[in-house]
Write an enzyme that holds these catalytic residues in place. Structure first.
Site, PDB file in Angstrom:
ATOM      1  N   TRP A  65       0.820  -1.211   0.000  1.00 60.95           N
ATOM      2  CA  TRP A  65       0.000   0.000   0.000  1.00 60.95           C
ATOM      3  C   TRP A  65       0.863   1.274   0.000  1.00 60.95           C
ATOM      4  CZ3 TRP A  65      -3.698  -2.833  -1.391  1.00 60.95           C
ATOM      5  CH2 TRP A  65      -4.025  -4.007  -0.725  1.00 60.95           C
ATOM      6  N   GLN A  83     -19.593   0.319 -17.550  1.00 58.84           N
ATOM      7  CA  GLN A  83     -20.287  -0.780 -16.901  1.00 58.84           C
ATOM      8  C   GLN A  83     -21.563  -0.267 -16.232  1.00 58.84           C
ATOM      9  OE1 GLN A  83     -18.651  -4.047 -16.524  1.00 58.84           O
ATOM     10  NE2 GLN A  83     -20.633  -4.730 -15.834  1.00 58.84           N
ATOM     11  N   PHE A  84     -22.631  -0.106 -17.014  1.00 56.18           N
ATOM     12  CA  PHE A  84     -23.873   0.440 -16.464  1.00 56.18           C
ATOM     13  C   PHE A  84     -24.457  -0.441 -15.373  1.00 56.18           C
ATOM     14  CE2 PHE A  84     -25.662  -2.378 -19.590  1.00 56.18           C
ATOM     15  CZ  PHE A  84     -26.891  -2.770 -19.070  1.00 56.18           C
ATOM     16  N   THR A  85     -24.123  -1.721 -15.367  1.00 57.47           N
ATOM     17  CA  THR A  85     -24.699  -2.631 -14.382  1.00 57.47           C
ATOM     18  C   THR A  85     -24.222  -2.335 -12.956  1.00 57.47           C
ATOM     19  OG1 THR A  85     -22.983  -4.296 -14.758  1.00 57.47           O
ATOM     20  CG2 THR A  85     -25.017  -4.480 -16.070  1.00 57.47           C
TER      21      THR A  85
END
Length: 180
Positions: free
Chosen positions: A65, A81-83
């Protein structure tokens, strides 16, 4: 605006049996655009994509990180990605009413890509094909996956002597997040 970031060693998009884009080490980013999203939401998501430290320190791989995609000179593959805005709480059929309609979403998505290219290195940014049936192939390293969202949230500012709640859009400038 909502995005799923996945740390990858490789990723590609295929449309109609042809690989149209591919990357090596970097981020695979699925981008969903909601009905009330704007360019300001795109800016928030872009800032997070480019600055979130999801990679290990290149000089000491045991330190996790420590590095962003920019720090490692990584690549980014974005796919609309409309879903990501599907409501699945009622019944078994997803409801997509919270996803922006096609044409305004296409315009905002392309603006998002242009802003991302301006903020980083255009040659490091790849894209799927908006609205197409795509096959996405990736090797998720870790696996490491994050969801980021540009929606407003409240936080308590712990940096001041005043403990009043403050409303912020996007990333917080201090304090702990409180669920909306």
């Amino acid at each position: 605006m909502r995005a799923i970031l996945q740390r990858v060693t490789s990723a590609s998009v295929t449309v109609e049996n042809e690989v149209i884009s591919q990357i090596s080490k970097g981020l695979m980013v699925l981008v969903g655009i909601g009905t009330d999203d704007t360019l300001a939401d795109a800016s928030i998501i872009i800032n997070k994509i480019l600055s979130l430290r999801v990679f290990n320190d290149p000089t000491n791989p045991d330190k996790m990180w420590k590095s962003s995609v920019k720090d490692i000179d990584g690549e980014i593959l974005c796919v609309s990605q409309f879903t990501l805005f599907a409501n699945t709480t009622k019944g078994n059929k997803p409801d997509f009413h919270k996803a922006m309609s096609t044409e305004p979403s296409r315009e905002l998505y392309h603006s998002f890509l242009e802003q991302l290219k301006k903020a980083y290195k255009p040659e490091k940014i790849q894209d799927g094909k908006f609205g197409a049936m795509m096959n996405v192939n990736l090797t998720n390293e870790g696996p490491v996956t994050f969801t980021i969202d540009s929606r407003k949230f409240e936080y308590v500012d712990t940096t001041s002597s005043n403990d009043k709640k403050k409303s912020k859009t996007g990333s917080k400038s201090g304090g702990a997040e409180i669920a909306p």
